[in-house]
Motif scaffolding. Structure first.
Motif, short mmCIF file in Angstrom:
data_model
loop_
_atom_site.label_atom_id
_atom_site.label_comp_id
_atom_site.label_asym_id
_atom_site.label_seq_id
_atom_site.Cartn_x
_atom_site.Cartn_y
_atom_site.Cartn_z
N UNK A 57 0.80 -0.99 0.01
CA UNK A 57 -0.10 -0.05 0.05
C UNK A 57 0.81 1.24 0.00
N UNK A 58 1.95 1.09 0.79
CA UNK A 58 2.77 2.50 0.99
C UNK A 58 3.36 2.69 -0.43
N UNK A 59 3.89 1.64 -1.07
CA UNK A 59 4.79 1.45 -2.48
C UNK A 59 3.67 2.29 -3.45
N UNK A 60 2.40 1.78 -3.37
CA UNK A 60 1.16 2.11 -4.34
C UNK A 60 1.08 3.49 -4.19
N UNK A 61 0.75 4.08 -3.00
CA UNK A 61 0.63 5.28 -2.45
C UNK A 61 1.61 6.31 -2.94
N UNK A 62 2.67 6.09 -2.71
CA UNK A 62 3.96 6.91 -2.83
C UNK A 62 4.18 7.10 -4.49
N UNK A 63 3.71 5.96 -5.05
CA UNK A 63 4.03 5.89 -6.55
C UNK A 63 2.82 6.81 -7.17
N UNK A 64 1.79 6.67 -6.89
CA UNK A 64 0.45 7.34 -7.28
C UNK A 64 0.54 8.95 -7.05
N UNK A 65 1.27 9.39 -5.96
CA UNK A 65 1.34 10.50 -5.67
C UNK A 65 2.66 11.26 -6.58
N UNK A 66 3.65 10.42 -6.62
CA UNK A 66 4.78 10.80 -7.62
C UNK A 66 4.68 11.01 -8.99
N UNK A 67 3.86 10.07 -9.37
CA UNK A 67 3.75 9.87 -10.74
C UNK A 67 2.52 9.50 -11.35
N UNK A 68 1.51 10.64 -10.98
CA UNK A 68 0.38 10.25 -11.30
C UNK A 68 -0.17 10.06 -12.48
N UNK A 69 0.48 10.50 -13.64
CA UNK A 69 0.22 10.55 -15.02
C UNK A 69 1.02 9.08 -15.49
N UNK A 70 1.78 8.64 -15.11
CA UNK A 70 2.29 7.30 -15.34
C UNK A 70 1.89 5.92 -14.77
N UNK A 71 1.87 6.16 -13.54
CA UNK A 71 1.69 5.03 -12.51
C UNK A 71 0.14 4.43 -12.38
N UNK A 72 -0.50 5.88 -11.92
CA UNK A 72 -2.06 5.54 -11.73
C UNK A 72 -3.04 5.30 -12.71
N UNK A 73 -2.63 4.66 -13.83
CA UNK A 73 -3.60 4.46 -15.12
C UNK A 73 -3.79 2.99 -15.14
N UNK A 74 -4.90 2.84 -15.87
CA UNK A 74 -5.41 1.57 -16.06
C UNK A 74 -4.47 0.58 -16.97
N UNK A 75 -3.93 1.45 -17.78
CA UNK A 75 -2.95 0.64 -18.77
C UNK A 75 -1.71 0.07 -17.76
N UNK A 76 -1.29 1.03 -16.81
CA UNK A 76 -0.22 0.50 -16.08
C UNK A 76 -0.34 -0.68 -15.19
N UNK A 77 -1.70 -0.39 -14.52
CA UNK A 77 -2.11 -1.36 -13.54
C UNK A 77 -2.31 -2.96 -14.41
N UNK A 78 -2.59 -2.74 -15.52
CA UNK A 78 -2.95 -4.01 -16.08
C UNK A 78 -1.55 -4.77 -16.56
N UNK A 79 -0.74 -3.79 -16.85
CA UNK A 79 0.57 -4.19 -17.08
C UNK A 79 1.15 -5.12 -16.05
N UNK A 80 1.17 -4.28 -14.77
CA UNK A 80 1.57 -4.99 -13.49
C UNK A 80 1.23 -6.19 -13.17
N UNK A 81 -0.42 -6.36 -13.20
CA UNK A 81 -0.95 -7.46 -13.00
C UNK A 81 -0.63 -8.59 -14.04
N UNK A 82 -0.49 -8.33 -15.38
CA UNK A 82 -0.07 -9.37 -16.25
C UNK A 82 1.14 -9.90 -16.00
#
Ligand SMILES: Nc1ncnc2c1ncn2[C@@H]1O[C@H](COP(=O)(O)OP(=O)(O)OP(=O)(O)O)[C@@H](O)[C@H]1O
Ligand SMILES: [Mg+2]
Lengths: 505, 338
Positions: B43-68
């Protein structure tokens, strides 16, 4: 005279459990001081605090009048405190001599271990304990009695001023116990102070000078052994009277349950035979190393049978693994609860449910509600002292662990229950409880095969006594007529020559 | 300074709440179970990344890439966790994975069998490889490290002998199974989800899988308690093999290509995730949820590195350090229970 050890108002809690509450104890040089109390009374905890394993929460410890602070195991050993722990501390894959001198092996001048000295020192120590085993043999290959002697040798290797023995005889038979007593008396005569923990009251009267009684972590009293008796000690310990006399079965035994003829297995069992009927207790007596455990393991399918016939419930029976014997209705409480009996990292619920996973499951799924209820029943009926049934079994006191081990097999409702050392490390209260349970099983028609090295126990329990020596069953006695001498005479028969070697009686 | 190994105080894995076991301090309670620790780290990692890189990290495309990305390890970690709870492990999974992919690919792409048959054959190949591992360990009594180190090399070589330079392309029907999307996520993720849920349930609740905790805790006592230790150990190896086979088939389908170098090194990252998830080499500990959170953590760290633009060479460093940290947290906990 300065006291060798003085413990003043020591308290210790484990995560909310008060194991010791302002306990005091004093031991003079040359004194053998017994520590007595029920399972969970705090004897081992007190021993471990003195030996630097645990830190006391409060209180003071003085050795030769000097207060000890920030004690660790190493500094306690350097200060001259030796301990034999109730639960073994040996390293299995190392040799006997390496274990004995594990703390500080003799070194040659370049600092490497001096193997020759290591071997000869160890041999000398072991001989002092009346034990003639090869110091190079691996600890894992020794039977539990011999491991115990190695533990004692290890504690003596530091030449302690204060020696703590926590139930050293639980795994020993009479002969080895005698040897040990000789050594302890000898040490005491040289001025070593000894703290001796045991549940066998007879030993305390034989060996000790004074006895301190603990109950539920509280100090109860210290009395001179010469000025008390068994009944008084039991009362101090449990707060009521207990009876250990023999109680014969109320009904004659039923038909034969298991009949084993001429069983042989490896070097340990030679043409041994035994019959156990429904509703009787048969005790298997003999010296350590006489093959009793191994014989039982063959019957239970835990050891390969090379020849011989077994009939169980009238049918030829050949279990390939314990699972088969269990399914047929046989249970076996094994002698070494730590190595082969319990899952120390698991809690009481899991330890009692492991043999009856089917019964506590609904379909494929284990029902923790059922398993928990089962554990609660046994906690109640066996009087297991624990803050919760979800406590790890490894954290219980030794006697309570033994009860869990028994519970796990009682849960299977066996037709034949083999019990190897039913009361090892169990307090007098629990011992009378366990006797009651075994007798109750007998009256329900269960056949019981009990291995015991404690002769008073054999005499109290047995309807029949089968004696083993050198892997053979050498004779049978009726429980009503046997006494210690007649059992020992059979147990020490030299099967090779037919001559009796009676160095013990 | 660890005095007595038996004096540990941890909640038994997968067991219903053991609040009574007495963890008192807040830190103690949070560290009480590895899954909780990992969840918090994630959770900490996700939150930190979402705050630092909202445009690159917190996107659906990125999440599906991570999960895949996590799907393959997620499938494998279930098998590895079960093995490790039972006191064993399997180093040959990368080779098994490649072998299964190549067998499936060859059957479908070269010999023209239907895709479904290829998939089943791939999984069966994996199970057979696991069976061989299991037989070596249980019948010949060779320890899992040596046994699966040997088969790691044998299976890889077999893969190369069968697949030569690989099978590309395999077939459109085959490709479908690895690329079909549902709710924007590709099939490997959904397969992983099903396996993880089933595995977590089985290990936490069913009597068959519960027995692995006993085997890993004390194999001799387990045998004497009527548990068929050799058979269950064998079963765990077969399951591991089948899961590696499934992962191999999915990887081949996703790329529509069976590569002979597939899965090299996955055993190490999967074992890392398993240990991170609470398993210990001596067995008896760990949960599926823990293992999956371990996989997720590793996938997130990798993703964060890429987005950060930190060189990928740092990945190993970070993951190694986190592993050490997680294991030393346990030690710390043991000591404070003294
Ligand atoms: N490390 C520990 N963590 C938690 N509780 C403990 C620990 N060690 C001991 N206890 C508890 O403290 C109490 C005293 O235990 P202790 O082992 O000293 O008893 P004992 O008198 O030696 O009993 P026994 O005769 O059975 O050996 C018990 O209730 C036990 O469960
Ligand atoms: Mg004790």
């Amino acid at each position: 005279m300065v006291l060798r050890l003085e413990v003043r108002n020591v308290s210790k809690s484990f995560l909310g459990v008060r194991a010791l509450d302002k306990v005091s104890l004093s031991v003079a040089p040359g004194e053998i001081h017994a520590l007595l109390g029920e399972n969970g009374a705090g004897k081992s905890t007190l021993s471990k605090i003195v030996a630097g394993v645990y830190d006391a929460d409060e209180g003071e410890i003085l050795l030769d009048g000097k207060p000890l602070h920030g004690l660790t195991e190493a500094s306690a050993a350097r200060a001259g405190i030796g301990i034999v722990h109730q639960e073994g501390s040996l390293i299995d894959h190392l040799s006997v001599s390496e274990n004995i001198y594990s703390g500080r092996p003799p070194t040659s001048f370049l600092g490497q271990i001096d193997r020759r000295k290591l071997r000869s020192w160890s041999a000398e120590l072991l001989a002092q304990l009346g034990l003639h085993i090869d110091p190079d043999s691996r600890v894992a290959d020794l039977p539990s009695a011999l491991r115990q002697v190695v533990e004692i040798a290890k504690a003596l290797s530091h030449r302690p001023k204060l020696l703590i023995l926590d139930e050293p005889t639980a795994a020993l038979t009479l002969t080895e116990t005698d040897e040990l007593f000789g050594v302890v008396r000898n040490l005491a005569s040289q001025g070593v102070a000894v703290i001796y923990v045991s549940h066998r009251l007879g030993e305390i009267f034989e060996l000790c000078h004074r006895v301190t009684i603990l109950r539920d972590g509280h100090y109860v009293d210290t009395v001179k052994v010469s000025e008390t008796n068994t009944e008084a000690l039991i009362r101090l310990m449990v707060g009521r009277d207990l009876e250990f006399a023999r109680e014969p079965a109320s009904a004659p035994p039923g038909e034969a349950l298991i009949e084993a003829h001429a069983i042989s297995s490896g070097p340990d069992v030679h043409e041994a035979s035994i019959t156990v009927r429904r509703g009787e207790i048969v005790c298997l007596a003999g010296l350590v190393g006489s093959g009793r455990t191994e014989f039982c393991e063959v019957l239970f399918g835990a050891r390969r049978r090379e020849s011989g016939e077994v009939m169980f419930k009238g049918r030829s029976f050949r279990p390939r693994q314990p699972r088969d014997a269990m399914r047929a209705g046989i249970g076996m409480v094994c002698e070494d609860r730590k190595e082969t009996g319990l899952f120390l990292e698991r809690n009481l619920v899991e330890n009692t449910a492991v043999t009856v996973l089917d019964a506590v499951s609904t379909g494929l799924v284990v029902s923790w509600a059922k398993a928990g209820a089962l554990a609660e029943t046994f906690r109640e009926s066996l009087g297991i002292v624990t803050p919760s049934v979800y406590q790890k079994v490894g954290l219980l006191s030794g006697g309570n662990q033994q009860k869990v081990l028994l519970a796990k097999w009682l849960a299977t409702k066996p037709a034949l229950l083999i019990v190897d050392e039913p009361t090892r490390g169990v307090d007098v209260g629990a011992r009378s409880e366990i006797y009651r349970i075994l007798r109750e099983l007998r009256s329900e028609g269960v056949g019981l095969l009990v291995v015991s090295s404690d002769l008073p126990e054999v005499l109290a329990l047995a309807d029949r006594i089968v004696v083993m020596a050198d892997g053979r069953t050498v004779g049978e006695l009726s429980g009503a007529e046997a006494d210690e001498v007649s059992i020992l005479r059979l147990a020490t028969v030299n099967t090779q020559t037919g001559l009796e070697t009676m160095e013990t009686a | 300074m660890m005095r007595d190994l038996t004096m540990r105080q941890t909640a038994p894995a997968g067991f219903p709440s053991t609040g009574k076991s007495g963890e008192s301090s807040l830190a103690g309670r949070i560290l009480a179970s590895r899954p909780q620790t990992l969840l918090i780290l994630n959770v900490i990692l996700i939150a930190a990344m979402a705050i630092a890189y909202p445009a690159n990290f917190a996107t659906q495309a990125n999440f599906s890439a991570v999960l895949l990305n996590a799907a393959q390890s997620g499938i494998l970690v279930v098998g590895m966790m079960i093995l490790m709870i039972g006191g064993a492990f399997d180093l040959s999974i990368g080779s098994t994975l490649a072998l299964s992919g190549v067998v499936a690919g060859a059957l479908v792409g070269w010999l023209g069998y239907p895709a479904e048959l290829g998939i089943l054959a791939g999984i069966a190949t994996g199970a057979a490889a696991g069976l061989v591992n299991g037989l070596i360990v249980t019948r010949l009594g060779i320890n899992p490290l040596i046994a699966t180190l040997a088969t790691l090399s044998i299976y890889r070589s077999l893969t190369q002998l069968i697949g030569a330079s690989g099978v590309t392309p395999i077939s459109n029907a085959f490709k479908f199974y690895g690329q079909v999307k549902f709710l924007g996520l590709q099939s490997p993720f959904w397969v992983m989800l099903v396996i993880v849920v089933l595995g977590a349930w089985a290990v936490a609740r069913t009597k068959v899988f519960r027995q692995y905790y006993f085997i890993g805790g004390n194999a001799r006592a387990a045998q004497l308690s009527g548990i068929n230790v050799p058979r269950l150990t064998l079963m765990a190896f077969v399951l591991m093999g089948a899961l590696a086979g499934l992962a191999g088939v999915l990887a081949a389908a996703r790329l529509n290509s069976a590569v002979v170098s597939a899965g090299i090194g996955v055993e190490l990252s999967v074992i890392t995730a398993t240990v991170l998830g609470g398993a210990s080499l001596k067995g008896g500990e760990g949960t599926i949820i823990g293992g999956v959170l371990g996989v997720l953590f590793i996938a997130l760290v990798q993703n964060a590195m890429i987005i950060n633009g930190i060189g990928v060479f740092w990945q190993g460093m970070i993951i190694g350090l986190v592993l050490l940290l997680a294991v030393s947290l346990n030690r710390f906990k043991q000591r404070s229970a003294r």
